[in-house]
Design a protein around this motif. Structure first.
Motif, PDB file in Angstrom:
ATOM      1  N   LEU A   1      46.343 -83.035 101.103  1.00  0.00           N
ATOM      2  CA  LEU A   1      44.883 -82.546 101.396  1.00  0.00           C
ATOM      3  C   LEU A   1      44.089 -83.317 102.281  1.00  0.00           C
ATOM      4  N   VAL A   2      44.457 -84.383 102.720  1.00  0.00           N
ATOM      5  CA  VAL A   2      43.564 -84.904 103.905  1.00  0.00           C
ATOM      6  C   VAL A   2      44.457 -84.951 105.057  1.00  0.00           C
ATOM      7  N   SER A   3      45.669 -84.608 105.137  1.00  0.00           N
ATOM      8  CA  SER A   3      46.338 -84.255 106.497  1.00  0.00           C
ATOM      9  C   SER A   3      46.144 -83.110 107.074  1.00  0.00           C
ATOM     10  N   GLU A   4      46.389 -83.004 108.546  1.00  0.00           N
ATOM     11  CA  GLU A   4      46.083 -81.643 109.356  1.00  0.00           C
ATOM     12  C   GLU A   4      47.015 -80.555 108.837  1.00  0.00           C
ATOM     13  N   PRO A   5      46.381 -79.402 108.641  1.00  0.00           N
ATOM     14  CA  PRO A   5      47.259 -78.064 108.115  1.00  0.00           C
ATOM     15  C   PRO A   5      48.867 -78.125 109.174  1.00  0.00           C
ATOM     16  N   ASP A   6      48.399 -78.305 110.197  1.00  0.00           N
ATOM     17  CA  ASP A   6      49.595 -78.086 111.057  1.00  0.00           C
ATOM     18  C   ASP A   6      50.714 -78.979 111.228  1.00  0.00           C
ATOM     19  N   THR A   7      50.590 -80.103 110.456  1.00  0.00           N
ATOM     20  CA  THR A   7      51.596 -81.210 110.358  1.00  0.00           C
ATOM     21  C   THR A   7      52.979 -80.924 109.725  1.00  0.00           C
ATOM     22  N   LEU A   8      53.946 -81.301 110.014  1.00  0.00           N
ATOM     23  CA  LEU A   8      55.089 -81.097 109.459  1.00  0.00           C
ATOM     24  C   LEU A   8      55.315 -81.994 107.918  1.00  0.00           C
ATOM     25  N   VAL A   9      55.728 -81.356 107.027  1.00  0.00           N
ATOM     26  CA  VAL A   9      56.098 -82.161 105.856  1.00  0.00           C
ATOM     27  C   VAL A   9      56.810 -83.436 106.027  1.00  0.00           C
ATOM     28  N   ASN A  10      57.862 -83.527 106.928  1.00  0.00           N
ATOM     29  CA  ASN A  10      58.572 -84.640 107.267  1.00  0.00           C
ATOM     30  C   ASN A  10      57.608 -85.765 107.854  1.00  0.00           C
ATOM     31  N   ALA A  11      56.612 -85.415 108.466  1.00  0.00           N
ATOM     32  CA  ALA A  11      55.896 -86.503 109.229  1.00  0.00           C
ATOM     33  C   ALA A  11      54.954 -87.184 108.296  1.00  0.00           C
ATOM     34  N   VAL A  12      54.811 -86.653 107.358  1.00  0.00           N
ATOM     35  CA  VAL A  12      53.746 -87.082 106.330  1.00  0.00           C
ATOM     36  C   VAL A  12      54.332 -87.629 104.851  1.00  0.00           C
ATOM     37  N   MET A  13      55.579 -87.197 104.822  1.00  0.00           N
ATOM     38  CA  MET A  13      56.305 -87.605 103.403  1.00  0.00           C
ATOM     39  C   MET A  13      56.618 -89.019 103.137  1.00  0.00           C
ATOM     40  N   GLU A  14      56.948 -89.254 101.986  1.00  0.00           N
ATOM     41  CA  GLU A  14      57.356 -90.871 101.629  1.00  0.00           C
ATOM     42  C   GLU A  14      58.857 -90.847 101.585  1.00  0.00           C
ATOM     43  N   PRO A  15      59.516 -91.373 102.454  1.00  0.00           N
ATOM     44  CA  PRO A  15      61.033 -91.318 102.296  1.00  0.00           C
ATOM     45  C   PRO A  15      61.637 -92.336 101.295  1.00  0.00           C
ATOM     46  N   ASP A  16      60.692 -93.501 101.113  1.00  0.00           N
ATOM     47  CA  ASP A  16      61.409 -94.313 100.266  1.00  0.00           C
ATOM     48  C   ASP A  16      60.982 -94.044  98.983  1.00  0.00           C
ATOM     49  N   VAL A  17      61.661 -93.332  98.099  1.00  0.00           N
ATOM     50  CA  VAL A  17      61.357 -93.006  96.760  1.00  0.00           C
ATOM     51  C   VAL A  17      62.320 -93.580  95.628  1.00  0.00           C
ATOM     52  N   LEU A  18      61.376 -93.976  94.449  1.00  0.00           N
ATOM     53  CA  LEU A  18      62.136 -94.602  93.469  1.00  0.00           C
ATOM     54  C   LEU A  18      62.531 -93.217  92.409  1.00  0.00           C
ATOM     55  N   SER A  19      63.877 -93.415  92.502  1.00  0.00           N
ATOM     56  CA  SER A  19      64.646 -91.961  91.821  1.00  0.00           C
ATOM     57  C   SER A  19      65.347 -92.687  90.548  1.00  0.00           C
ATOM     58  N   LEU A  20      65.295 -91.734  89.596  1.00  0.00           N
ATOM     59  CA  LEU A  20      66.082 -92.276  88.114  1.00  0.00           C
ATOM     60  C   LEU A  20      67.451 -91.364  88.067  1.00  0.00           C
ATOM     61  N   ASN A  21      68.347 -91.867  87.514  1.00  0.00           N
ATOM     62  CA  ASN A  21      69.600 -91.245  86.964  1.00  0.00           C
ATOM     63  C   ASN A  21      69.335 -90.613  85.835  1.00  0.00           C
ATOM     64  N   PRO A  22      70.040 -89.236  85.360  1.00  0.00           N
ATOM     65  CA  PRO A  22      69.722 -88.889  83.969  1.00  0.00           C
ATOM     66  C   PRO A  22      70.310 -89.659  82.877  1.00  0.00           C
ATOM     67  N   MET A  23      71.465 -90.478  83.226  1.00  0.00           N
ATOM     68  CA  MET A  23      72.090 -91.499  82.425  1.00  0.00           C
ATOM     69  C   MET A  23      71.367 -92.755  81.964  1.00  0.00           C
ATOM     70  N   ASP A  24      70.396 -93.033  82.876  1.00  0.00           N
ATOM     71  CA  ASP A  24      69.552 -94.341  82.757  1.00  0.00           C
ATOM     72  C   ASP A  24      68.879 -94.435  81.385  1.00  0.00           C
ATOM     73  N   SER A  25      68.659 -95.436  80.946  1.00  0.00           N
ATOM     74  CA  SER A  25      68.016 -95.621  79.733  1.00  0.00           C
ATOM     75  C   SER A  25      66.431 -95.425  79.884  1.00  0.00           C
ATOM     76  N   ASP A  26      65.979 -94.586  78.804  1.00  0.00           N
ATOM     77  CA  ASP A  26      64.324 -94.318  78.920  1.00  0.00           C
ATOM     78  C   ASP A  26      63.614 -95.564  78.782  1.00  0.00           C
ATOM     79  N   ALA A  27      64.139 -96.661  78.256  1.00  0.00           N
ATOM     80  CA  ALA A  27      63.226 -97.665  78.010  1.00  0.00           C
ATOM     81  C   ALA A  27      63.271 -98.317  79.546  1.00  0.00           C
ATOM     82  N   ASP A  28      64.199 -98.303  80.508  1.00  0.00           N
ATOM     83  CA  ASP A  28      64.259 -98.722  81.786  1.00  0.00           C
ATOM     84  C   ASP A  28      63.372 -98.009  82.436  1.00  0.00           C
ATOM     85  N   ALA A  29      63.346 -96.515  82.385  1.00  0.00           N
ATOM     86  CA  ALA A  29      62.392 -95.689  82.895  1.00  0.00           C
ATOM     87  C   ALA A  29      61.034 -95.958  82.851  1.00  0.00           C
ATOM     88  N   ALA A  30      60.737 -96.502  81.568  1.00  0.00           N
ATOM     89  CA  ALA A  30      59.388 -96.767  81.137  1.00  0.00           C
ATOM     90  C   ALA A  30      59.044 -98.208  81.948  1.00  0.00           C
TER      91      ALA A  30
END
Length: 498
Positions: free
Chosen positions: A242-271
């Motif tokens: 919402l706050v970035s310029e409309p003509d900016t590319l997604v890869n210029a403002v996205m966050e590449p360092d993402v915490l991702s989960l695996n479907p076999m991870d424990s839901d308690a670990d995810a919590a």
């Protein structure tokens, strides 16, 4: 320029129905009390009609009963259908089975799906059993694939098969995948309803596509950025969008360092990850790094609540049960650990009986030995509660076990030394014997140390052998501190006082 792909479970669905108002806890209680009053009046009417049938005109009696019953049902219908599905679920959980079924029949069909998802498992089973095939099809037909998977264990097989026929190929694949993940894993709680975009498009294009949606998926705080192979590349937060310029590319403002989960991870670990990093949502990726779903904060809150409830019940050796379940069903749930507790208490009494001569010579010991056993159990329960909590949050490892044991013994010794002075003073006052006071002091410190050590070791050993560390741990601890407390106190008394 390439356009983003935006994925939702049912993008062509009509706008959502306005959900009835949410109540404060006090208002929900008042609604429950009002419904209980109506149901009680209905029972009185039925009883009077049955009595009148025996003496008066049966047709007139039945007519009056039918009129009053329809009036009561209309009152119930107006009350319950003005509530939020979560409040309807609360009311159904708070009613006996017969009243629960009566109220459930009067709930509007448009709320059936939401209520079934909100109620506890032990209530959902009885509600589903009371619904006919067509009602179940209508209710589940409005659910997403992940929601159907949540209900699948309680739904008849023919209903699942019928619902699958109405799904698209993609939704059917999602349902099969969700049903294939074990309980208590991330895959079992993940949501397929999400927005994906490519990294080589502008924010203006993203915004234009978002405006075409009827609404964003619940708890959308970020958009997932993927490549053409659905590999997760990063996330784009709505605030940055919402706050970035409309003509900016997604890869210029996205966050590449993402915490991702695996479907076999424990839901308690995810919590734990959600709690640690203050997340609202997190992506779920498979072994190849492809985005397959997301976990949202509402599911995590449910996991935390369920784990907390299960832990409280497990410590008493119980499983979740309907508070209005038949007596025999409750007996099967509660009897096993009570019988175990009876056996352990018998062993403790047997230990005490071996010192009959000591107690007969110094009768005051019979009044003091329960203090030693009780304090040891309380001390052990304090330690055990801390350890089970630390295990649940992943803070206990093989490298720090003995450090924990050593620390708990030190803390318990210091607490025991202070407490035993008070107990020794009490023993001296009622016995006028310094020797009895000294035995009391030594036995109390010793039993508290035993309780602390076992409070660490019992849950750790149960976990090591693949058992729930909370299940029945307090029963085992009480057995040990009672038996060893009696043995230690009466043993020292036999050696030093006789």
């Amino acid at each position: 320029m390439a356009e983003p792909t935006i994925e939702q479970t049912n993008p062509d669905a009509p706008a959502a129905v306005v959900i009835p108002r949410r109540l404060d806890p006090e208002d929900a209680q008042l609604a429950l009390q009002e419904l209980q009053s109506i149901l009680k009046r209905q029972e009185v009417v039925e009883a009077l009609a049955e009595r009148q049938n025996e003496t008066d005109d049966e047709d007139a009696s039945n007519l009056l009963e039918g009129m009053l019953q329809r009036q009561h049902e209309e009152e119930i219908r107006q009350i319950v259908n003005a509530l939020h599905p979560a409040d309807i679920a609360f009311i159904l959980e708070s009613l006996p089975v017969a009243h629960r079924q009566a109220v459930w029949r009067l709930v509007s069909q448009e709320y059936d799906a939401d209520v079934l998802l909100e109620v506890e498992d032990w209530v959902r089973e009885s509600l589903i059993q009371s619904m006919d095939h067509e009602d179940l099809i209508a209710a589940t037909g409005t659910m997403d694939a992940d929601e159907i998977a949540d209900l699948a264990p309680d739904l008849p097989a023919d209903v699942i098969a019928e619902v699958q026929k109405g799904l698209t190929d993609a939704e059917r694949a999602q349902l099969v995948a969700a049903m294939g993940y074990p309980e208590d894993t991330v895959g079992a709680i993940m949501d397929f309803d999400m927005v994906r975009v490519r990294e080589d498009v502008t924010l203006e294009v993203v915004l234009r596509y978002l405006r075409r949606l009827h609404e964003l998926p619940d708890h959308t705080d970020q958009i997932f950025v993927v490549d053409r192979a659905d590999q997760l590349r990063g996330t784009l937060s709505l605030s940055r969008l919402l706050v970035s310029e409309p003509d900016t590319l997604v890869n210029a403002v996205m966050e590449p360092d993402v915490l991702s989960l695996n479907p076999m991870d424990s839901d308690a670990d995810a919590a734990g990850a959600f709690e640690r990093y203050d997340l609202v949502s997190a992506p779920v990726v498979d072994e190849q790094g492809r985005l397959i779903g997301r976990v949202t904060i509402d599911e995590v809150v449910d996991v935390l609540q369920e784990d907390s409830q299960e832990q409280e019940l497990s410590r008493a050796g119980l499983q979740e049960e309907d508070i209005f379940a038949p007596v025999l069903a409750a007996l099967r749930n509660r009897a096993p650990w009570l019988l175990v507790n009876l056996c352990t208490a018998s062993i403790a009494s047997l230990v005490a009986s071996r010192f009959e001569d000591t107690v007969s010579h110094i009768v005051i010991l019979a009044f003091l030995m329960s203090i030693v056993a009780g304090i040891g159990g309380n001390s052990g329960n304090q330690t055990m509660t801390m350890i089970i909590r630390a295990m649940a949050t992943g803070r206990v490892t093989g490298a720090n076990i003995w450090q924990l044991v050593k620390r708990e013994l030190q803390v318990t010794f210091l607490v025991g030394a202070c407490g035993s002075l008070v107990a020794a003073t009490f023993a001296w006052v009622i016995s006028d014997s310094y020797a009895i006071a000294a035995v009391m002091m030594a036995a109390m410190v010793g039993n508290m140390l035993i309780g602390a050590a076992l409070g660490v070791l019992i849950p750790l050993l149960r976990d090591r052998f693949g058992k729930d560390p909370a299940v029945g741990s307090s029963v085992l601890l009480t057995f040990a501190t009672d038996s060893l407390g009696f043995f230690l106190f009466l043993g020292l008394a036999t050696v030093f006082l006789l």
